[in-house]
Enzyme design. Structure first.
Site, short mmCIF file in Angstrom:
data_model
loop_
_atom_site.label_atom_id
_atom_site.label_comp_id
_atom_site.label_asym_id
_atom_site.label_seq_id
_atom_site.Cartn_x
_atom_site.Cartn_y
_atom_site.Cartn_z
N PRO A 12 -11.60 -39.58 30.91
CA PRO A 12 -10.21 -39.66 31.36
C PRO A 12 -9.26 -38.77 30.57
O PRO A 12 -9.39 -38.60 29.37
CB PRO A 12 -9.85 -41.14 31.16
CG PRO A 12 -10.86 -41.68 30.22
CD PRO A 12 -12.09 -40.86 30.39
N ASN A 13 -8.35 -38.20 31.32
CA ASN A 13 -7.24 -37.38 30.83
C ASN A 13 -7.65 -36.00 30.33
O ASN A 13 -6.79 -35.21 29.98
CB ASN A 13 -6.44 -38.12 29.75
CG ASN A 13 -5.82 -39.38 30.28
OD1 ASN A 13 -5.15 -39.37 31.31
ND2 ASN A 13 -6.07 -40.50 29.62
N ARG A 20 -1.50 -31.82 27.65
CA ARG A 20 -1.41 -33.11 26.96
C ARG A 20 -1.55 -32.93 25.45
O ARG A 20 -2.58 -32.49 24.96
CB ARG A 20 -2.54 -34.01 27.46
CG ARG A 20 -2.60 -35.33 26.75
CD ARG A 20 -3.80 -36.14 27.20
NE ARG A 20 -3.88 -37.36 26.42
CZ ARG A 20 -5.00 -37.88 25.96
NH1 ARG A 20 -6.14 -37.30 26.20
NH2 ARG A 20 -4.97 -38.98 25.25
N TYR A 25 -4.93 -31.78 20.80
CA TYR A 25 -6.08 -31.36 21.61
C TYR A 25 -6.16 -29.86 21.83
O TYR A 25 -7.14 -29.38 22.40
CB TYR A 25 -6.05 -32.08 22.96
CG TYR A 25 -6.11 -33.58 22.81
CD1 TYR A 25 -7.25 -34.21 22.35
CD2 TYR A 25 -5.00 -34.37 23.10
CE1 TYR A 25 -7.31 -35.58 22.20
CE2 TYR A 25 -5.05 -35.74 22.95
CZ TYR A 25 -6.20 -36.34 22.49
OH TYR A 25 -6.25 -37.70 22.34
N ASN A 77 -17.90 -35.99 26.33
CA ASN A 77 -16.59 -36.31 25.76
C ASN A 77 -16.04 -37.41 26.64
O ASN A 77 -15.48 -37.15 27.70
CB ASN A 77 -15.66 -35.10 25.74
CG ASN A 77 -14.34 -35.41 25.07
OD1 ASN A 77 -13.97 -36.57 24.90
ND2 ASN A 77 -13.60 -34.38 24.70
N ALA A 80 -11.02 -41.74 25.98
CA ALA A 80 -10.72 -43.09 25.51
C ALA A 80 -11.86 -44.07 25.76
O ALA A 80 -11.97 -45.08 25.05
CB ALA A 80 -9.43 -43.60 26.17
N GLU A 101 -22.33 -36.62 21.58
CA GLU A 101 -20.92 -37.02 21.70
C GLU A 101 -20.05 -35.87 21.20
O GLU A 101 -20.32 -35.29 20.15
CB GLU A 101 -20.70 -38.27 20.85
CG GLU A 101 -19.30 -38.79 20.85
CD GLU A 101 -19.13 -40.00 19.94
OE1 GLU A 101 -18.25 -40.82 20.23
OE2 GLU A 101 -19.87 -40.13 18.93
N HIS A 103 -15.92 -34.50 20.61
CA HIS A 103 -14.48 -34.78 20.55
C HIS A 103 -13.74 -33.55 20.06
O HIS A 103 -14.19 -32.89 19.12
CB HIS A 103 -14.16 -35.95 19.61
CG HIS A 103 -14.74 -37.24 20.05
ND1 HIS A 103 -14.24 -37.93 21.13
CD2 HIS A 103 -15.80 -37.94 19.59
CE1 HIS A 103 -14.96 -39.02 21.30
NE2 HIS A 103 -15.92 -39.05 20.40
N ARG A 110 -7.52 -40.46 13.04
CA ARG A 110 -6.49 -40.91 13.98
C ARG A 110 -6.30 -42.42 13.88
O ARG A 110 -6.68 -43.04 12.89
CB ARG A 110 -6.87 -40.44 15.38
CG ARG A 110 -6.95 -38.89 15.41
CD ARG A 110 -7.04 -38.30 16.75
NE ARG A 110 -5.95 -38.71 17.60
CZ ARG A 110 -6.02 -38.72 18.91
NH1 ARG A 110 -7.13 -38.34 19.52
NH2 ARG A 110 -4.99 -39.10 19.65
#
Length: 145
Positions: A12-13, A20, A25, A77, A80, A101, A103, A110
């Protein structure tokens, strides 16, 4: 000899990359990252299947599909969903294809809720914190599996 297939799945996103929170990012879009992966993949003898969805079930289905299609590896990735999805954890555990994974940011630097990764509990490894370069580093690792 055919190229090895790498699925690159984005949650998502991630379609909002470049717009964003670029301070977190980066300014590159998902299309920019896809172009980098395709170019590097060609040099490594890899075919890239790049996908993005805001829906958890699509990611689960694509993980299953990666195995059915004989993928060499999956770069994931999960956005969330990394921190919330037992369904993705179970999907990764249900397939033999190694999952890496990925990111853009470093979740450990964070918010506290981002420190737990359900995806990471089943992934072969994690590459995080290097912006778009995280994908390329993960692709290099996938090529060596």
């Amino acid at each position: 000899m055919a190229n090895k297939l790498i699925y690159v799945l984005n949650g998502p996103n991630l379609s909002r990359l470049g717009k964003r929170e670029p301070e977190i990012y980066g300014a590159q879009t998902l299309d920019d990252i896809a172009a980098l992966l395709v170019e590097r993949g060609e040099a490594l003898g890899l075919d890239i299947e790049m996908r993005q969805s805001n829906h958890e079930g699509h990611l689960v289905d694509w993980l299953h599909e990666a195995e059915e299609e004989g993928a060499h590896a999956v770069l994931l990735n999960a956005g969330a969903y990394t921190h919330t999805s037992v369904a993705l954890l179970d999907a990764i555990r249900s397939i033999a294809v190694p999952v890496i994974e990925v990111h853009l940011s470093n979740p450990q630097r964070r918010e506290e809720f981002r420190h737990k990764s359900w995806v990471g509990q089943a992934a072969k490894g994690t590459v995080a914190g290097f912006g778009a370069q995280s994908y390329l580093l993960a692709l290099e690792a996938a090529a060596q599996l």
